[in-house]
Scaffold this motif. Structure first.
Motif, PDB file in Angstrom:
ATOM      1  N   GLU A  77      30.055  37.566  14.831  1.00 49.78           N
ATOM      2  CA  GLU A  77      29.304  37.625  16.126  1.00 49.78           C
ATOM      3  C   GLU A  77      28.233  36.515  15.910  1.00 49.78           C
ATOM      4  OE1 GLU A  77      28.896  42.366  17.325  1.00 49.78           O
ATOM      5  OE2 GLU A  77      27.670  41.642  15.578  1.00 49.78           O
ATOM      6  N   ASP A  78      28.358  35.473  14.793  1.00 46.70           N
ATOM      7  CA  ASP A  78      27.258  34.507  14.943  1.00 46.70           C
ATOM      8  C   ASP A  78      27.460  33.683  16.235  1.00 46.70           C
ATOM      9  OD1 ASP A  78      26.517  35.332  12.377  1.00 46.70           O
ATOM     10  OD2 ASP A  78      27.690  33.951  11.333  1.00 46.70           O
ATOM     11  N   ALA A  79      28.437  33.613  16.764  1.00 47.14           N
ATOM     12  CA  ALA A  79      28.681  32.537  17.653  1.00 47.14           C
ATOM     13  C   ALA A  79      27.789  33.165  19.144  1.00 47.14           C
ATOM     14  CB  ALA A  79      30.042  32.030  18.252  1.00 47.14           C
ATOM     15  N   ASP A  80      27.862  34.563  19.016  1.00 41.78           N
ATOM     16  CA  ASP A  80      26.936  35.040  20.305  1.00 41.78           C
ATOM     17  C   ASP A  80      25.667  34.840  19.955  1.00 41.78           C
ATOM     18  OD1 ASP A  80      29.331  35.894  21.200  1.00 41.78           O
ATOM     19  OD2 ASP A  80      29.470  37.893  20.452  1.00 41.78           O
ATOM     20  N   ALA A  81      25.262  35.150  18.797  1.00 37.99           N
ATOM     21  CA  ALA A  81      23.636  34.851  18.756  1.00 37.99           C
ATOM     22  C   ALA A  81      23.412  33.332  18.676  1.00 37.99           C
ATOM     23  CB  ALA A  81      23.364  35.310  16.941  1.00 37.99           C
ATOM     24  N   VAL A  82      24.117  32.389  18.326  1.00 35.06           N
ATOM     25  CA  VAL A  82      23.566  31.092  18.365  1.00 35.06           C
ATOM     26  C   VAL A  82      23.679  30.815  20.151  1.00 35.06           C
ATOM     27  CG1 VAL A  82      24.701  28.505  18.199  1.00 35.06           C
ATOM     28  CG2 VAL A  82      24.560  30.396  16.215  1.00 35.06           C
ATOM     29  N   GLN A  83      24.487  31.388  20.808  1.00 39.17           N
ATOM     30  CA  GLN A  83      24.559  31.045  22.199  1.00 39.17           C
ATOM     31  C   GLN A  83      23.352  31.762  22.792  1.00 39.17           C
ATOM     32  OE1 GLN A  83      26.216  29.249  24.040  1.00 39.17           O
ATOM     33  NE2 GLN A  83      25.683  29.734  26.025  1.00 39.17           N
ATOM     34  N   ALA A  84      22.969  32.870  22.344  1.00 38.05           N
ATOM     35  CA  ALA A  84      21.782  33.346  22.744  1.00 38.05           C
ATOM     36  C   ALA A  84      20.545  32.463  22.535  1.00 38.05           C
ATOM     37  CB  ALA A  84      21.488  35.067  22.292  1.00 38.05           C
ATOM     38  N   GLU A  85      20.651  32.138  21.530  1.00 31.65           N
ATOM     39  CA  GLU A  85      19.430  31.200  20.926  1.00 31.65           C
ATOM     40  C   GLU A  85      19.492  29.865  21.844  1.00 31.65           C
ATOM     41  OE1 GLU A  85      18.022  29.142  16.774  1.00 31.65           O
ATOM     42  OE2 GLU A  85      20.197  28.937  17.270  1.00 31.65           O
ATOM     43  N   ARG A  86      20.581  29.271  22.016  1.00 25.84           N
ATOM     44  CA  ARG A  86      20.748  28.168  22.956  1.00 25.84           C
ATOM     45  C   ARG A  86      20.194  28.355  24.290  1.00 25.84           C
ATOM     46  NH1 ARG A  86      26.600  26.514  21.022  1.00 25.84           N
ATOM     47  NH2 ARG A  86      26.112  25.459  19.085  1.00 25.84           N
ATOM     48  N   VAL A  87      20.560  29.567  25.102  1.00 23.93           N
ATOM     49  CA  VAL A  87      19.969  29.677  26.358  1.00 23.93           C
ATOM     50  C   VAL A  87      18.711  30.239  26.536  1.00 23.93           C
ATOM     51  CG1 VAL A  87      22.516  30.005  27.056  1.00 23.93           C
ATOM     52  CG2 VAL A  87      21.122  32.109  26.451  1.00 23.93           C
ATOM     53  N   CYS A  88      18.021  30.807  25.394  1.00 27.20           N
ATOM     54  CA  CYS A  88      16.486  31.304  25.689  1.00 27.20           C
ATOM     55  C   CYS A  88      15.717  30.280  26.137  1.00 27.20           C
ATOM     56  CB  CYS A  88      16.263  31.804  24.272  1.00 27.20           C
ATOM     57  SG  CYS A  88      14.587  32.508  24.346  1.00 27.20           S
ATOM     58  N   PRO A  89      15.236  30.506  27.408  1.00 32.20           N
ATOM     59  CA  PRO A  89      14.341  29.495  27.931  1.00 32.20           C
ATOM     60  C   PRO A  89      12.810  29.194  27.215  1.00 32.20           C
ATOM     61  CG  PRO A  89      14.169  31.145  29.256  1.00 32.20           C
ATOM     62  CD  PRO A  89      15.357  31.758  28.230  1.00 32.20           C
ATOM     63  N   ALA A  90      12.485  30.378  26.415  1.00 32.22           N
ATOM     64  CA  ALA A  90      11.169  30.172  25.667  1.00 32.22           C
ATOM     65  C   ALA A  90      11.365  29.840  24.250  1.00 32.22           C
ATOM     66  CB  ALA A  90      10.591  31.326  25.861  1.00 32.22           C
ATOM     67  N   ARG A  91      12.570  29.778  23.703  1.00 28.16           N
ATOM     68  CA  ARG A  91      12.880  29.633  22.256  1.00 28.16           C
ATOM     69  C   ARG A  91      12.368  30.539  21.448  1.00 28.16           C
ATOM     70  NH1 ARG A  91      16.833  27.158  24.078  1.00 28.16           N
ATOM     71  NH2 ARG A  91      16.719  24.924  24.734  1.00 28.16           N
ATOM     72  N   ALA A  92      12.847  31.734  22.061  1.00 30.10           N
ATOM     73  CA  ALA A  92      12.109  32.891  21.127  1.00 30.10           C
ATOM     74  C   ALA A  92      12.917  33.581  20.145  1.00 30.10           C
ATOM     75  CB  ALA A  92      11.769  33.936  22.161  1.00 30.10           C
ATOM     76  N   ILE A  93      14.303  32.955  20.236  1.00 31.73           N
ATOM     77  CA  ILE A  93      15.433  33.551  19.311  1.00 31.73           C
ATOM     78  C   ILE A  93      15.660  32.391  18.363  1.00 31.73           C
ATOM     79  CG2 ILE A  93      17.689  34.329  19.141  1.00 31.73           C
ATOM     80  CD1 ILE A  93      17.258  35.392  22.065  1.00 31.73           C
TER      81      ILE A  93
END
Length: 64
Positions: free
Chosen positions: A44-60
């Motif tokens: 699931e690392d790829a899913d987590a990295v994708q969430a990090e990439r799309v976060c507009p506030a860079r909160a992840i």
């Protein structure tokens, strides 16, 4: 396996993390800020990295 760190104070409630990885993230019903449901499991690392990439506030932040 990676570790996910959340900076809820930075979160703007955009919900992109939930769209990218609904098994890992949710939003608070009150203010829409990110909630980490659980740490990613193997594969699931790829899913987590994708969430990090799309976060507009860079909160992840995904830490290897």
């Amino acid at each position: 396996m990676s570790t996910v760190e959340i900076d809820a104070d930075r979160c703007v409630g955009g919900g992109q993390c939930v769209l990218a990885a609904p098994d890992l993230f949710d939003q608070d019903e009150t203010d829409g800020t990110v909630i980490l449901l659980r740490q990613p499991e193997a594969g699931e690392d790829a899913d987590a990295v994708q969430a990090e990439r799309v976060c507009p506030a860079r909160a992840i932040h995904v830490v290897p």
